[in-house]
Design a protein around this motif. Structure first.
Motif, mmCIF file in Angstrom:
data_model
loop_
_atom_site.group_PDB
_atom_site.id
_atom_site.type_symbol
_atom_site.label_atom_id
_atom_site.label_comp_id
_atom_site.label_asym_id
_atom_site.label_seq_id
_atom_site.Cartn_x
_atom_site.Cartn_y
_atom_site.Cartn_z
ATOM 1 N N ALA A 118 0.828 -1.205 0.000
ATOM 2 C CA ALA A 118 0.000 0.000 0.000
ATOM 3 C C ALA A 118 0.862 1.255 0.000
ATOM 4 C CB ALA A 118 -0.931 -0.001 1.211
ATOM 5 N N GLU A 119 1.941 1.250 0.787
ATOM 6 C CA GLU A 119 2.843 2.399 0.795
ATOM 7 C C GLU A 119 3.501 2.594 -0.572
ATOM 8 O OE1 GLU A 119 4.264 4.768 3.208
ATOM 9 O OE2 GLU A 119 2.327 4.422 4.171
ATOM 10 N N ALA A 120 3.782 1.497 -1.265
ATOM 11 C CA ALA A 120 4.392 1.593 -2.593
ATOM 12 C C ALA A 120 3.401 2.105 -3.628
ATOM 13 C CB ALA A 120 4.942 0.229 -3.013
ATOM 14 N N LEU A 121 2.125 1.766 -3.464
ATOM 15 C CA LEU A 121 1.111 2.186 -4.431
ATOM 16 C C LEU A 121 0.602 3.596 -4.174
ATOM 17 C CD1 LEU A 121 -1.029 -1.082 -4.648
ATOM 18 C CD2 LEU A 121 0.450 -0.140 -6.442
ATOM 19 N N TRP A 122 0.350 3.924 -2.896
ATOM 20 C CA TRP A 122 -0.366 5.163 -2.585
ATOM 21 C C TRP A 122 0.307 6.022 -1.523
ATOM 22 C CZ3 TRP A 122 -3.858 0.633 -1.795
ATOM 23 C CH2 TRP A 122 -4.466 0.229 -3.002
ATOM 24 N N GLY A 123 1.455 5.600 -1.019
ATOM 25 C CA GLY A 123 2.088 6.312 0.082
ATOM 26 C C GLY A 123 3.469 6.842 -0.236
ATOM 27 N N GLY A 124 4.264 6.981 0.804
ATOM 28 C CA GLY A 124 5.572 7.603 0.673
ATOM 29 C C GLY A 124 6.592 6.796 -0.076
ATOM 30 N N ALA A 125 6.325 5.516 -0.351
ATOM 31 C CA ALA A 125 7.272 4.681 -1.096
ATOM 32 C C ALA A 125 6.951 4.634 -2.588
ATOM 33 C CB ALA A 125 7.294 3.268 -0.525
ATOM 34 N N ALA A 126 5.981 5.423 -3.033
ATOM 35 C CA ALA A 126 5.636 5.436 -4.458
ATOM 36 C C ALA A 126 6.859 5.801 -5.285
ATOM 37 C CB ALA A 126 4.506 6.436 -4.716
ATOM 38 N N GLY A 127 7.086 5.054 -6.343
ATOM 39 C CA GLY A 127 8.212 5.316 -7.227
ATOM 40 C C GLY A 127 9.499 4.621 -6.839
ATOM 41 N N THR A 128 9.515 3.907 -5.704
ATOM 42 C CA THR A 128 10.718 3.184 -5.291
ATOM 43 C C THR A 128 10.725 1.787 -5.900
ATOM 44 O OG1 THR A 128 9.690 2.283 -3.282
ATOM 45 C CG2 THR A 128 10.783 4.422 -3.093
ATOM 46 N N SER A 129 11.908 1.213 -6.000
ATOM 47 C CA SER A 129 12.021 -0.162 -6.486
ATOM 48 C C SER A 129 12.115 -1.161 -5.335
ATOM 49 C CB SER A 129 13.244 -0.313 -7.395
ATOM 50 O OG SER A 129 14.432 0.007 -6.687
ATOM 51 N N CYS A 130 12.397 -0.664 -4.129
ATOM 52 C CA CYS A 130 12.488 -1.542 -2.956
ATOM 53 C C CYS A 130 12.078 -0.748 -1.730
ATOM 54 C CB CYS A 130 13.914 -2.078 -2.802
ATOM 55 S SG CYS A 130 14.155 -3.145 -1.351
ATOM 56 N N ASN A 131 11.052 -1.211 -1.049
ATOM 57 C CA ASN A 131 10.626 -0.530 0.177
ATOM 58 C C ASN A 131 10.212 -1.549 1.227
ATOM 59 O OD1 ASN A 131 7.968 -0.769 -1.481
ATOM 60 N ND2 ASN A 131 7.228 -0.228 0.554
ATOM 61 N N ALA A 132 10.306 -1.124 2.474
ATOM 62 C CA ALA A 132 9.964 -1.997 3.600
ATOM 63 C C ALA A 132 8.982 -1.281 4.515
ATOM 64 C CB ALA A 132 11.210 -2.391 4.382
ATOM 65 N N TYR A 133 8.244 -2.083 5.270
ATOM 66 C CA TYR A 133 7.303 -1.559 6.262
ATOM 67 C C TYR A 133 7.515 -2.341 7.541
ATOM 68 C CZ TYR A 133 2.830 -0.350 8.490
ATOM 69 O OH TYR A 133 1.867 0.089 9.361
ATOM 70 N N ILE A 134 7.695 -1.624 8.650
ATOM 71 C CA ILE A 134 7.867 -2.254 9.956
ATOM 72 C C ILE A 134 6.685 -1.872 10.828
ATOM 73 C CG2 ILE A 134 9.290 -2.444 12.028
ATOM 74 C CD1 ILE A 134 11.697 -1.578 10.374
ATOM 75 N N THR A 135 6.009 -2.856 11.388
ATOM 76 C CA THR A 135 4.962 -2.564 12.360
ATOM 77 C C THR A 135 5.494 -2.810 13.757
ATOM 78 O OG1 THR A 135 2.663 -2.955 12.989
ATOM 79 C CG2 THR A 135 3.921 -4.884 12.304
ATOM 80 N N LEU A 136 5.272 -1.842 14.628
ATOM 81 C CA LEU A 136 5.695 -1.922 16.016
ATOM 82 C C LEU A 136 4.429 -1.984 16.862
ATOM 83 C CD1 LEU A 136 8.301 1.001 15.872
ATOM 84 C CD2 LEU A 136 8.759 -1.433 15.580
ATOM 85 N N GLY A 137 4.088 -3.173 17.306
ATOM 86 C CA GLY A 137 2.857 -3.347 18.057
ATOM 87 C C GLY A 137 2.910 -4.592 18.905
ATOM 88 N N THR A 138 1.821 -5.365 18.891
ATOM 89 C CA THR A 138 1.773 -6.614 19.646
ATOM 90 C C THR A 138 2.918 -7.526 19.226
ATOM 91 O OG1 THR A 138 -0.629 -6.414 19.743
ATOM 92 C CG2 THR A 138 0.314 -8.568 20.256
ATOM 93 N N GLY A 139 3.240 -7.521 17.950
ATOM 94 C CA GLY A 139 4.414 -8.205 17.420
ATOM 95 C C GLY A 139 5.239 -7.216 16.617
#
Length: 300
Positions: A118-139
């Motif tokens: 979703a970040e690659a399609l509509w968020g801050g990672a648009a236009g990148t060839s490699c992006n990561a997302y880290i969730t900091l929560g229960t896990g």
């Protein structure tokens, strides 16, 4: 004019799940359901989806689930939850259940892979060839997208269970049921509660435990930068959203961990690592992104 497809989505998290329907990336309606035992939780989702489909049949369904899960369609257990510390969920067939219920193209991926997409399609990672997302929560989960597609291999990325170089003097044994002091065992919600002696959201900002948390998150960021060289790493989940100052501290810790090995990183670290631009919509929109991929034939 192109008409956006009408899709259903299910974001299944450790404490809550979100059932939603959307036209393209425009969420029309969503329902939050507590994540209880599989029967109670999924029966509630069934009721929501059944009501919606009587009004309008979706073109596809996207499921973004906590892991580990079987994402390889060649596996006999595709769509199942695998080993998990969440009681009762191991061996639960999620994707098959909803493919049978709705009879539409169904995509299935980790919640973090979905959020990264979703970040690659509509968020801050648009236009990148490699992006990561880290969730900091229960896990602690890490999703990875390369050239527009979530990374799958034998399974999916599990960076949250890497071991970190510990901060000097930090003796916290960790809270992961499988690995003790892996990253998840050090900085997840249950780990923060164990470190601080109170629920994580109640731990004050000046508590000394945050020194170790920033260090350990920095180690995870450094490992990602070294392993896959992402152009963007988005941080999401309740911990990151509630304490944005942790982002700045973890950036500094990552730079310190890398030393001078990658001389361009210190100057670029603010652009590489930041809070997810989609905010708390990254998860639900991740389920939508997985549905869109399933509809195009490129999804899991």
């Amino acid at each position: 004019m192109t008409i956006a497809p009408h899709v259903f989505g299910l974001e299944l998290g450790g404490t809550k799940c979100v059932a939603l329907r959307a036209d393209g990336d425009a969420i029309l309606e969503s329902v939050r359901i507590p994540t209880d035992d599989p029967g109670t939780t999924l029966d509630a989702v069934d009721a929501v989806f059944d009501g919606w489909r009587r009004e309008r049949v979706p073109a596809a369904l996207g499921i973004a689930s906590f892991g580990p899960i079987a994402v390889d369609r060649g596996r006999s257990d595709w769509g199942f939850v695998l080993t998990t510390p969440k009681p009762g969920w191991a061996g639960t067939d999620i994707a098959g259940r909803y493919r049978r219920l709705l009879d539409v193209p169904t995509g299935f991926d980790t919640d973090v892979n979905a959020a990264a997409l979703a970040e690659a399609l509509w968020g801050g990672a648009a236009g990148t060839s490699c992006n990561a997302y880290i969730t900091l929560g229960t896990g602690i989960g890490v999703g990875l997208v390369v050239n527009g597609a979530p990374v799958h291999g034998r399974m999916h990325p599990e960076f949250g269970h890497l071991k970190a170089r510990r901060m000097a003097g930090d003796r916290f044994p960790g809270a992961c049921a499988f690995h003790g002091d892996c990253i998840e065992g050090l900085i997840s919600g249950p780990a923060l509660a164990a470190r601080g002696g109170m629920r994580g959201e109640m731990v004050p900002d000046d508590h000394p435990m945050w020194d170790g948390v920033a260090h350990d998150l920095g180690e995870l960021l450094a490992a990602l930068i070294l392993a896959v060289s992402p152009e963007r790493i988005a941080l999401g989940g309740g911990i990151a959203c509630a304490r944005p100052w942790l982002v700045a501290r973890s950036r500094r810790a990552a730079v310190a961990s890398l030393g001078s090995y990658l001389p361009d990183v210190p100057g670029d670290i603010d652009a590489i690592v930041d809070v997810a631009t989609l905010g708390d919509k990254a998860g639900p929109l991740g389920a939508v992104a997985v549905a869109m991929a399933a509809l195009s034939g490129s999804g899991g």
